[in-house]
Write a protein that holds these residues in place. Structure first.
Motif, PDB file in Angstrom:
ATOM      1  N   CYS A 148       0.809  -1.227   0.000  1.00  0.00           N
ATOM      2  CA  CYS A 148       0.000   0.000   0.000  1.00  0.00           C
ATOM      3  C   CYS A 148       0.839   1.272   0.000  1.00  0.00           C
ATOM      4  O   CYS A 148       0.366   2.314  -0.429  1.00  0.00           O
ATOM      5  CB  CYS A 148      -0.949   0.004   1.183  1.00  0.00           C
ATOM      6  N   LYS A 149       2.069   1.198   0.456  1.00  0.00           N
ATOM      7  CA  LYS A 149       2.899   2.405   0.497  1.00  0.00           C
ATOM      8  C   LYS A 149       3.878   2.477  -0.669  1.00  0.00           C
ATOM      9  O   LYS A 149       3.926   3.469  -1.383  1.00  0.00           O
ATOM     10  CB  LYS A 149       3.645   2.474   1.826  1.00  0.00           C
ATOM     11  N   ARG A 150       4.649   1.422  -0.883  1.00  0.00           N
ATOM     12  CA  ARG A 150       5.677   1.464  -1.927  1.00  0.00           C
ATOM     13  C   ARG A 150       5.124   1.235  -3.327  1.00  0.00           C
ATOM     14  O   ARG A 150       5.662   1.755  -4.294  1.00  0.00           O
ATOM     15  CB  ARG A 150       6.756   0.420  -1.642  1.00  0.00           C
ATOM     16  N   LEU A 151       4.079   0.434  -3.452  1.00  0.00           N
ATOM     17  CA  LEU A 151       3.574   0.071  -4.772  1.00  0.00           C
ATOM     18  C   LEU A 151       2.344   0.872  -5.182  1.00  0.00           C
ATOM     19  O   LEU A 151       1.729   0.577  -6.197  1.00  0.00           O
ATOM     20  CB  LEU A 151       3.242  -1.434  -4.804  1.00  0.00           C
ATOM     21  N   LYS A 152       1.997   1.862  -4.398  1.00  0.00           N
ATOM     22  CA  LYS A 152       0.781   2.632  -4.642  1.00  0.00           C
ATOM     23  C   LYS A 152       0.743   3.250  -6.050  1.00  0.00           C
ATOM     24  O   LYS A 152      -0.291   3.247  -6.707  1.00  0.00           O
ATOM     25  CB  LYS A 152       0.649   3.726  -3.587  1.00  0.00           C
ATOM     26  N   GLN A 153       1.867   3.757  -6.515  1.00  0.00           N
ATOM     27  CA  GLN A 153       1.890   4.414  -7.828  1.00  0.00           C
ATOM     28  C   GLN A 153       1.801   3.408  -8.979  1.00  0.00           C
ATOM     29  O   GLN A 153       1.491   3.785 -10.109  1.00  0.00           O
ATOM     30  CB  GLN A 153       3.133   5.299  -7.982  1.00  0.00           C
ATOM     31  N   LEU A 154       2.057   2.132  -8.710  1.00  0.00           N
ATOM     32  CA  LEU A 154       2.024   1.124  -9.773  1.00  0.00           C
ATOM     33  C   LEU A 154       0.642   0.531 -10.006  1.00  0.00           C
ATOM     34  O   LEU A 154       0.373  -0.007 -11.077  1.00  0.00           O
ATOM     35  CB  LEU A 154       3.007  -0.006  -9.451  1.00  0.00           C
ATOM     36  N   PHE A 155      -0.214   0.615  -9.013  1.00  0.00           N
ATOM     37  CA  PHE A 155      -1.538   0.008  -9.113  1.00  0.00           C
ATOM     38  C   PHE A 155      -2.598   1.089  -9.115  1.00  0.00           C
ATOM     39  O   PHE A 155      -2.593   1.988  -8.277  1.00  0.00           O
ATOM     40  CB  PHE A 155      -1.755  -0.977  -7.974  1.00  0.00           C
ATOM     41  N   SER A 156      -3.535   0.972 -10.025  1.00  0.00           N
ATOM     42  CA  SER A 156      -4.523   2.024 -10.239  1.00  0.00           C
ATOM     43  C   SER A 156      -5.510   2.174  -9.091  1.00  0.00           C
ATOM     44  O   SER A 156      -5.951   3.268  -8.799  1.00  0.00           O
ATOM     45  CB  SER A 156      -5.283   1.761 -11.533  1.00  0.00           C
ATOM     46  N   CYS A 157      -5.854   1.087  -8.440  1.00  0.00           N
ATOM     47  CA  CYS A 157      -6.922   1.171  -7.448  1.00  0.00           C
ATOM     48  C   CYS A 157      -6.667   0.187  -6.316  1.00  0.00           C
ATOM     49  O   CYS A 157      -7.272  -0.879  -6.262  1.00  0.00           O
ATOM     50  CB  CYS A 157      -8.249   0.876  -8.126  1.00  0.00           C
ATOM     51  N   LEU A 158      -5.779   0.529  -5.407  1.00  0.00           N
ATOM     52  CA  LEU A 158      -5.546  -0.339  -4.255  1.00  0.00           C
ATOM     53  C   LEU A 158      -6.758  -0.304  -3.337  1.00  0.00           C
ATOM     54  O   LEU A 158      -7.357   0.747  -3.121  1.00  0.00           O
ATOM     55  CB  LEU A 158      -4.309   0.110  -3.482  1.00  0.00           C
ATOM     56  N   VAL A 159      -7.113  -1.454  -2.816  1.00  0.00           N
ATOM     57  CA  VAL A 159      -8.279  -1.568  -1.945  1.00  0.00           C
ATOM     58  C   VAL A 159      -7.808  -1.867  -0.534  1.00  0.00           C
ATOM     59  O   VAL A 159      -6.635  -2.150  -0.301  1.00  0.00           O
ATOM     60  CB  VAL A 159      -9.232  -2.676  -2.452  1.00  0.00           C
ATOM     61  N   SER A 160      -8.725  -1.831   0.418  1.00  0.00           N
ATOM     62  CA  SER A 160      -8.372  -2.134   1.801  1.00  0.00           C
ATOM     63  C   SER A 160      -7.934  -3.592   1.918  1.00  0.00           C
ATOM     64  O   SER A 160      -8.217  -4.418   1.045  1.00  0.00           O
ATOM     65  CB  SER A 160      -9.567  -1.880   2.718  1.00  0.00           C
ATOM     66  N   TYR A 161      -7.275  -3.909   3.016  1.00  0.00           N
ATOM     67  CA  TYR A 161      -6.796  -5.273   3.223  1.00  0.00           C
ATOM     68  C   TYR A 161      -7.959  -6.265   3.249  1.00  0.00           C
ATOM     69  O   TYR A 161      -7.897  -7.326   2.635  1.00  0.00           O
ATOM     70  CB  TYR A 161      -5.991  -5.368   4.519  1.00  0.00           C
ATOM     71  N   ASN A 162      -9.027  -5.930   3.948  1.00  0.00           N
ATOM     72  CA  ASN A 162     -10.174  -6.838   4.040  1.00  0.00           C
ATOM     73  C   ASN A 162     -10.783  -7.102   2.669  1.00  0.00           C
ATOM     74  O   ASN A 162     -11.151  -8.230   2.344  1.00  0.00           O
ATOM     75  CB  ASN A 162     -11.224  -6.281   4.987  1.00  0.00           C
ATOM     76  N   CYS A 163     -10.876  -6.076   1.867  1.00  0.00           N
ATOM     77  CA  CYS A 163     -11.402  -6.236   0.512  1.00  0.00           C
ATOM     78  C   CYS A 163     -10.445  -7.071  -0.329  1.00  0.00           C
ATOM     79  O   CYS A 163     -10.871  -7.921  -1.113  1.00  0.00           O
ATOM     80  CB  CYS A 163     -11.634  -4.870  -0.116  1.00  0.00           C
ATOM     81  N   PHE A 164      -9.153  -6.855  -0.165  1.00  0.00           N
ATOM     82  CA  PHE A 164      -8.173  -7.615  -0.924  1.00  0.00           C
ATOM     83  C   PHE A 164      -8.276  -9.103  -0.610  1.00  0.00           C
ATOM     84  O   PHE A 164      -8.165  -9.946  -1.499  1.00  0.00           O
ATOM     85  CB  PHE A 164      -6.751  -7.124  -0.631  1.00  0.00           C
ATOM     86  N   VAL A 165      -8.499  -9.434   0.653  1.00  0.00           N
ATOM     87  CA  VAL A 165      -8.634 -10.842   1.042  1.00  0.00           C
ATOM     88  C   VAL A 165      -9.836 -11.471   0.335  1.00  0.00           C
ATOM     89  O   VAL A 165      -9.770 -12.610  -0.125  1.00  0.00           O
ATOM     90  CB  VAL A 165      -8.745 -10.971   2.575  1.00  0.00           C
ATOM     91  N   GLU A 166     -10.927 -10.736   0.221  1.00  0.00           N
ATOM     92  CA  GLU A 166     -12.095 -11.242  -0.513  1.00  0.00           C
ATOM     93  C   GLU A 166     -11.772 -11.430  -1.990  1.00  0.00           C
ATOM     94  O   GLU A 166     -12.124 -12.440  -2.590  1.00  0.00           O
ATOM     95  CB  GLU A 166     -13.274 -10.286  -0.377  1.00  0.00           C
ATOM     96  N   LEU A 167     -11.096 -10.459  -2.576  1.00  0.00           N
ATOM     97  CA  LEU A 167     -10.771 -10.531  -4.001  1.00  0.00           C
ATOM     98  C   LEU A 167      -9.747 -11.616  -4.289  1.00  0.00           C
ATOM     99  O   LEU A 167      -9.768 -12.239  -5.356  1.00  0.00           O
ATOM    100  CB  LEU A 167     -10.257  -9.178  -4.487  1.00  0.00           C
ATOM    101  N   ARG A 168      -8.866 -11.856  -3.344  1.00  0.00           N
ATOM    102  CA  ARG A 168      -7.836 -12.881  -3.498  1.00  0.00           C
ATOM    103  C   ARG A 168      -8.455 -14.256  -3.725  1.00  0.00           C
ATOM    104  O   ARG A 168      -7.940 -15.054  -4.494  1.00  0.00           O
ATOM    105  CB  ARG A 168      -6.967 -12.863  -2.247  1.00  0.00           C
ATOM    106  N   GLU A 169      -9.569 -14.512  -3.078  1.00  0.00           N
ATOM    107  CA  GLU A 169     -10.251 -15.791  -3.240  1.00  0.00           C
ATOM    108  C   GLU A 169     -10.784 -15.960  -4.661  1.00  0.00           C
ATOM    109  O   GLU A 169     -10.885 -17.078  -5.152  1.00  0.00           O
ATOM    110  CB  GLU A 169     -11.385 -15.905  -2.228  1.00  0.00           C
ATOM    111  N   GLU A 170     -11.126 -14.869  -5.316  1.00  0.00           N
ATOM    112  CA  GLU A 170     -11.686 -14.929  -6.653  1.00  0.00           C
ATOM    113  C   GLU A 170     -10.652 -15.249  -7.733  1.00  0.00           C
ATOM    114  O   GLU A 170     -11.006 -15.698  -8.812  1.00  0.00           O
ATOM    115  CB  GLU A 170     -12.393 -13.612  -6.999  1.00  0.00           C
ATOM    116  N   VAL A 171      -9.389 -14.999  -7.466  1.00  0.00           N
ATOM    117  CA  VAL A 171      -8.350 -15.246  -8.474  1.00  0.00           C
ATOM    118  C   VAL A 171      -7.534 -16.494  -8.167  1.00  0.00           C
ATOM    119  O   VAL A 171      -6.513 -16.746  -8.804  1.00  0.00           O
ATOM    120  CB  VAL A 171      -7.403 -14.029  -8.630  1.00  0.00           C
ATOM    121  N   PHE A 172      -7.980 -17.286  -7.210  1.00  0.00           N
ATOM    122  CA  PHE A 172      -7.234 -18.461  -6.799  1.00  0.00           C
ATOM    123  C   PHE A 172      -6.973 -19.409  -7.966  1.00  0.00           C
ATOM    124  O   PHE A 172      -5.855 -19.881  -8.163  1.00  0.00           O
ATOM    125  CB  PHE A 172      -7.956 -19.195  -5.667  1.00  0.00           C
TER     126      PHE A 172
END
Length: 83
Positions: free
Chosen positions: A45-69
């Protein structure tokens, strides 16, 4: 399937792409982090912020992570076949 009305879900309109999610997961593994949470909240969230267009919260990321398994599993299979 019955949805739990008490559970908050991340906003799907502002979600990260599947490739962004997979990239963050792949970048986690060669690092020195033992747990994913400090890596995502601190490093990603701090170092890679400029590389990713739309960083989401950690809780949301955990939900999304399951979708790309399954996509991540296929990628690992393809990479291991090349080696």
């Amino acid at each position: 399937m019955v949805k739990d009305s008490n559970r908050k879900h991340c906003n799907k309109q502002n979600r990260m792409s599947d490739t962004e999610i997979i990239t963050i997961l792949i970048l986690f593994h060669p690092g020195d982090f033992r747990c994913f949470s400090p890596y995502y909240k601190g490093d990603a969230c701090k170092r890679l912020k400029q590389l990713f267009s739309c960083l989401v919260s950690y809780n949301c990321f955990v939900e999304l992570r399951e979708e790309v398994f399954h996509e991540l599993l296929i990628w690992v299979q393809v990479v291991s076949d090349y080696q």
